[in-house]
Design an enzyme around this catalytic site. Sequence first.
Site, PDB file in Angstrom:
ATOM      1  N   CYS A 101      61.736 -21.556  14.633  1.00 48.36           N
ATOM      2  CA  CYS A 101      62.439 -22.628  15.340  1.00 48.36           C
ATOM      3  C   CYS A 101      61.459 -23.501  16.112  1.00 48.36           C
ATOM      4  O   CYS A 101      61.566 -24.729  16.111  1.00 48.36           O
ATOM      5  CB  CYS A 101      63.487 -22.036  16.277  1.00 48.36           C
ATOM      6  SG  CYS A 101      64.483 -23.265  17.157  1.00 48.36           S
ATOM      7  N   CYS A 198      69.703 -16.327  18.404  1.00 46.94           N
ATOM      8  CA  CYS A 198      70.732 -17.227  18.943  1.00 46.94           C
ATOM      9  C   CYS A 198      71.888 -17.421  17.984  1.00 46.94           C
ATOM     10  O   CYS A 198      73.026 -17.602  18.420  1.00 46.94           O
ATOM     11  CB  CYS A 198      70.112 -18.567  19.322  1.00 46.94           C
ATOM     12  SG  CYS A 198      69.520 -19.571  17.932  1.00 46.94           S
TER      13      CYS A 198
END
EC number: 2.8.1.13
Length: 371
Positions: A101, A198
Amino acid sequence: MRVVAAMSGGVDSAVAAARAAEAGHEVTGIHLALSRNPKSYRSGARGCCTIEDANDARRAADVIGIPFYVWDLSDRFHTDVVENFMDTYAAGQTPNPCLRCNEKIKFAAVLDRALALGFDAVATGHYASVITTAEGGVELHRAVDAAKDQSYVLGVLDEQQLRHSLFPLGDTPKPRVREEAAARGLLVADKPDSHDICFVADGDNVGWLREKLGDRAPNHGGAIVDEASGEVLGEHAGSYGFTIGQRKGLRLGRPAPDGRPRYVLDIEPVSGTVTVGPRERLAVERIRGDQLRWCGAALPTGTVLDGGDVTVQLRAHGAEHRAVVAVGEDRLEIELIDPAYGIAPGQAAVVYDGSRVVGSATITATERVPG
């Protein structure tokens, strides 16, 4: 400078944005909409990037007194992070989605958009420090707070990205950041840190992978085999449910003959075979990695890093291992001075010289200590 402050809705990014504004920068807060399900909410301290987090980030921006926008990068995130996570597990490897990410989203997609819009830098709440040398170079270093240091997951940033990155919290211990947030009137001062992955909000990675991958071959099941005897000890529903070094959740029903626990030693994704054995068989002394990323000037092929300050970190919150690191053509050959345990292909090997991050590579192969 004109600065984009990436605001997750947590305390760290809120204080980072406030510090950037206080330093005199023209700051604009942004929240990244990464979920394809905008109605999702976090569960306790799990997950992030939800409606709740977007509202927390907006309120923090209002308190700081900066403009605030939401950038929808959900399609890019799904392709570069979520799909990579699934594909890596399907290949019998262990990914680090936070590292991907940072590489693909926060310091590629976000930074590229920010620069195109005329901004000069991106500020985040990561615990790390960027230092400009006397010669004008840039270096990434560990944070002062060793317990919160996040330089490992930033080890994929290159020199150009570091020149446009601000990490305002690198010199501050986490407890002081919370105190500062409270003093600034930020309501997220006591908000729990997010944990786990997440996009797997309930923390059940195996259940999430089972739902997403389903019966997609070659992950529909296989045998659990003892390395020493070759005996089939059990069956499993999918190799994606295992990682090298795993001890719990094997459900073998009976202990090893010597009574010691078994660990996952190898995952063969085509046949679905998971091999188990004693902990000492997890000891690794050599590592190979590719997909090199240099945090600063690239080191030429043939360079050998050796000495007491050269270390390698192999997990986000793992220990440093003294090592000799040889630079090949788009690869690293790492020899550990002392063996490491449970190292899996797909993880990142981040090389340090003291507190400075030299660069990183994705582990492709390991060599165990003979035994």
